[in-house]
Design an enzyme around this catalytic site. Structure first.
Site, PDB file in Angstrom:
ATOM      1  N   ASP A  36      -6.145  -6.693  -1.568  1.00  0.00           N
ATOM      2  CA  ASP A  36      -5.269  -6.233  -2.641  1.00  0.00           C
ATOM      3  C   ASP A  36      -4.231  -5.242  -2.117  1.00  0.00           C
ATOM      4  O   ASP A  36      -4.554  -4.342  -1.341  1.00  0.00           O
ATOM      5  CB  ASP A  36      -6.137  -5.550  -3.707  1.00  0.00           C
ATOM      6  N   GLU A  87      -2.425 -10.249  -0.411  1.00  0.00           N
ATOM      7  CA  GLU A  87      -1.664 -10.130  -1.651  1.00  0.00           C
ATOM      8  C   GLU A  87      -0.512  -9.169  -1.395  1.00  0.00           C
ATOM      9  O   GLU A  87      -0.641  -7.957  -1.495  1.00  0.00           O
ATOM     10  CB  GLU A  87      -2.519  -9.609  -2.810  1.00  0.00           C
TER      11      GLU A  87
HETATM   12  C1  GLC Z   1      -2.702  -5.722  -7.294  1.00  0.00           C
HETATM   13  C2  GLC Z   1      -3.298  -6.375  -8.508  1.00  0.00           C
HETATM   14  C3  GLC Z   1      -2.771  -5.730  -9.732  1.00  0.00           C
HETATM   15  C4  GLC Z   1      -3.068  -4.264  -9.685  1.00  0.00           C
HETATM   16  C5  GLC Z   1      -2.567  -3.653  -8.395  1.00  0.00           C
HETATM   17  C6  GLC Z   1      -3.144  -2.305  -8.171  1.00  0.00           C
HETATM   18  O1  GLC Z   1      -1.369  -5.943  -7.187  1.00  0.00           O
HETATM   19  O2  GLC Z   1      -3.010  -7.746  -8.490  1.00  0.00           O
HETATM   20  O3  GLC Z   1      -3.318  -6.318 -10.882  1.00  0.00           O
HETATM   21  O4  GLC Z   1      -2.460  -3.646 -10.779  1.00  0.00           O
HETATM   22  O5  GLC Z   1      -2.960  -4.380  -7.270  1.00  0.00           O
HETATM   23  O6  GLC Z   1      -4.476  -2.406  -7.737  1.00  0.00           O
HETATM   24  C1  GLC Z   2       4.028  -4.755  -7.723  1.00  0.00           C
HETATM   25  C2  GLC Z   2       3.219  -4.719  -6.495  1.00  0.00           C
HETATM   26  C3  GLC Z   2       2.148  -5.746  -6.545  1.00  0.00           C
HETATM   27  C4  GLC Z   2       1.400  -5.709  -7.853  1.00  0.00           C
HETATM   28  C5  GLC Z   2       2.285  -5.701  -9.008  1.00  0.00           C
HETATM   29  C6  GLC Z   2       1.498  -5.478 -10.261  1.00  0.00           C
HETATM   30  O1  GLC Z   2       4.761  -5.918  -7.751  1.00  0.00           O
HETATM   31  O2  GLC Z   2       4.016  -4.934  -5.371  1.00  0.00           O
HETATM   32  O3  GLC Z   2       1.263  -5.540  -5.499  1.00  0.00           O
HETATM   33  O4  GLC Z   2       0.631  -6.849  -7.986  1.00  0.00           O
HETATM   34  O5  GLC Z   2       3.217  -4.682  -8.863  1.00  0.00           O
HETATM   35  O6  GLC Z   2       2.322  -5.569 -11.349  1.00  0.00           O
END
Ligand code: GLC
Ligand code: GLC
Length: 645
Positions: free
Chosen positions: A285, A327
């Site tokens: 993540d 991700e």
């Molecule tokens: C990732 C997850 C998102 C979350 C963020 C912080 O981007 O997909 O849902 O808000 O991380 O953990």
């Molecule tokens: C931003 C972050 C991503 C996260 C997202 C959540 O785009 O880069 O990691 O999933 O916010 O909304």
């Protein structure tokens, strides 16, 4: 005397070779691998921590703990490791189909989920990503992404033992379990955070804490706000500690301080612990954020890669079947840098996701086709995870340079796409919801289920059968690309029965401020019952995805990552070839709401002059006849050159 990397390596090698573990039957196996990994691992960690006085100690402990994790790895997983080394893992198997869901929304926890395995099998699922299920603060927890303990589950879903049982049941049904490794931050209720709040310096060093606001201001100048509707800035004041805490996401998500080798070591133990529960793929993540450096955006820094590579190296020691999925929702050039056999073998493909929706709105595939031609290729052994929707918002993360080559201005185009998907642009078919509008720069992102964004919600409101037909085809078109483009398709559960937006989140105080809940559907018994009814929308979508999965299992060419983008001859037509073992697949997608004719000459060219069959409905396609594509129609035309005449 200053230590050097070479002498440190030598010392470590001596120490670990001399170390005898006569009681452990696992030592020979581990030590063989250690011999290979040690130089690599030391080099990586040395570059981050070589100057730290505690490095030697932390490193010794790290290896010892990794060995302990290896010793306690269950036999079933050891067997899995033997069969699935990363070099030939599931990422390269074209039969794979992924799905993702919240255990508490798709089912009633882990046990309920086990009962839904037959349903997943109907859809051909072989990879199940369960959204975060860990212990988390009760009220605000960012959909589970604020973890209070990586060793405990949300009691409402079941226990860790239930999870392990589920993982074994999934494995028996041929499904890999995919779980989040939320390693950039913990919740403010994690034991480490509580000890930090309690004033313990050791744990205060687990996070980025600042007594002086001036320091945060210097960093802040270069940072972006991820959730600007919730708060401004990336730092949160903690009155008890009288310190500012680095919180990139929400104020209750404390960023971990990877400048401290003990943090790396502690998270490594959480990683191997999770792997030993029966996890095949870890979804890493928020990879972009894990290293901070003054004067930079603190995203995608080289040290972030070093950390992930070091985790990967440890995984090869303790749980070598484990794969990493990155991700990174960032610029496509930066996304690519996380993808490597020695880093993340899998990566989300947010660019394809965004550009599928972009092409659906503009009825113009040029940007999508250009990105496929330029950016689809991956290092060998790695694969994309392709998706239409996920639990997060849609951000328009295409590269401005790519757009400019087509005469498109990035910022203007993003505004247009936002207006379009909010349903405000004339002719829009979408029912989307705004996410995180930032008045300072006009940015926003979009939420909504795939079905609602593709036009089904609006068509039903307007009672238009034509609109409904086109919207359903559009949804099938987007998914049909994701299932055929190469890599692993990921189905967001709910989409298989065309679930619409659920505005109920507005009534739930814990969710009302986060519009992503509009598209995190709950299991619907009535839609589920319609899945076999070929006259219902849900049934048609379900059967379509089932067919896509069946075809993936039947033809080897879906395992091939590469593709050749073709000139569709019309800006609304996306065309590409996939090829393997004398079979040629021509994928043709019409992104327009009008029928489009592919002239015979072009078609003959696509099909290599031969006759093909559309795998999706069995129809024969003749190379010397014009071919008409209905609005939003998708064809998978197979020419089998190996078939006897
Ligand atoms: C990732 C997850 C998102 C979350 C963020 C912080 O981007 O997909 O849902 O808000 O991380 O953990
Ligand atoms: C931003 C972050 C991503 C996260 C997202 C959540 O785009 O880069 O990691 O999933 O916010 O909304």
């Amino acid at each position: 005397m200053k230590r050097t990397l070479a002498c440190f390596l030598e010392q470590c090698q001596e120490r670990w070779t001399a170390r005898r573990m006569p009681d452990s039957t696992f030592w020979p196996d581990f030590s063989t691998r250690l011999e290979v990994e040690l130089p690599r691992l030391i080099e990586l960690l040395w570059s981050l921590y070589g100057e730290r006085p505690d490095f030697a100690f932390q490193f010794e402990e790290l290896i010892a703990e990794t060995f302990t994790a290896f010793c306690s790895r269950p036999a079933r997983l050891r067997e899995y490791d033997r069969k699935h080394p990363p070099e030939s893992g599931l990422q390269l198997d074209g039969r794979q189909v992924g799905a993702v869901a919240y255990a508490g929304r798709f089912a009633k926890g882990f046990k309920g989920l086990a009962d839904r395995i037959p349903y997943l099998k109907e859809l051909g699922i072989s990879y199940l990503h369960l959204m975060p299920f860990f212990l988390a603060p009760e009220k605000e927890n960012d959909g589970g992404y604020a973890v209070s303990s990586y060793r405990e589950t949300d009691p409402a879903l079941g226990s860790m033992t239930d999870l392990e049982n589920l993982s074994a049941q999934l494995a028996q049904a041929g499904m890999a379990l995919v779980v989040d490794f939320i390693f950039n931050h913990t919740s403010n209720e994690h034991e480490w955070a509580l000890k930090a709040k309690d004033g313990q310096p050791r744990f205060q060093d687990f996070y980025y804490l600042f007594a002086d606001q001036a320091e945060t201001v210097a960093y802040q100048a270069h940072l972006r706000d991820i959730f600007p509707e919730h708060r401004k800035g990336s730092f949160t004041w903690d009155a008890g500690m009288a310190r500012w805490v680095w919180t990139s996401f929400n104020s209750f998500q404390w960023d971990l301080n990877y400048r401290n080798p003990e943090v790396f070591r502690a998270m490594a133990a959480e990683m191997t612990g999770l792997a030993n529960r029966g996890v095949s793929v870890l979804r890493l993540d928020a990879v972009a954020f894990i290293w901070k450096q003054a004067g930079t955006s603190c995203e995608n820094l080289p040290q972030a890669h070093t950390i992930i590579r070091a985790f990967q190296s440890l995984a090869r020691l303790a749980c070598p079947g484990l794969l990493f999925k990155s991700e990174a929702i960032v610029h496509p050039d930066d996304i690519a840098k996380y993808i490597d056999l020695r880093e993340c073998q899998l990566s989300y493909n947010p660019l394809l996701m965004a550009e599928l929706w972009e092409a659906a709105a503009t009825k113009d595939v040029r940007l999508l086709a250009a990105s496929l031609a330029k950016r689809h290729h991956l290092p060998s052994g790695c694969a994309w995870v392709n998706y239409v929707r996920c639990h997060d918002d849609i951000g328009w993360t295409f590269a401005d340079e790519d757009a400019a080559e087509l005469g498109i201005k990035g910022a203007d185009h993003r505004s247009f796409l936002n207006e379009f998907y909010l349903g405000r642009f004339p002719g829009s078919f979408s029912r989307g919801v705004s996410f995180q509008y930032n008045p300072l720069n006009g940015d926003r992102r979009i939420c909504g289920t795939a079905a609602s964004l593709a036009g089904l919600e609006r068509a039903l409101e307007e009672g238009s059968a034509t609109m409904l037909e086109t919207a359903l085809r559009r949804l099938q078109l987007l998914y049909g690309i994701v299932y055929s483009v190469g890599g692993l398709p990921l189905l967001y559960l709910g989409d298989e029965v065309a679930a619409l937006n659920d505005y109920g989140y507005l009534q739930d105080p814990a969710h009302a401020a986060d519009s992503r809940w509009v598209h995190r559907p709950r299991w619907s018994e009535s839609l589920y019952k319609q899945r076999l009814d070929a006259n219902s929308v849900a049934g048609r979508m379900f059967q379509c995805l089932r067919r896509y999965a069946q075809l993936r299992r039947s033809y080897k060419l879906f395992a091939v990552q590469s593709l050749a983008v073709l000139d569709g001859g019309n800006k609304a037509i996306l065309a590409y070839h996939k090829q393997a073992e004398g079979q040629l697949l021509t994928v043709l997608g019409n992104f327009s709401e009008e029928p489009v004719i592919i002239p015979a000459v072009r078609l003959a060219d696509f099909l290599g002059g031969a006759q093909g069959a559309n795998l999706l409905d069995g129809r024969i396609v003749l190379p010397h006849e014009d071919l008409a594509l209905e609005p939003c129609e998708l064809l998978w035309i197979l020419v089998d050159f190996t078939a006897s005449e």
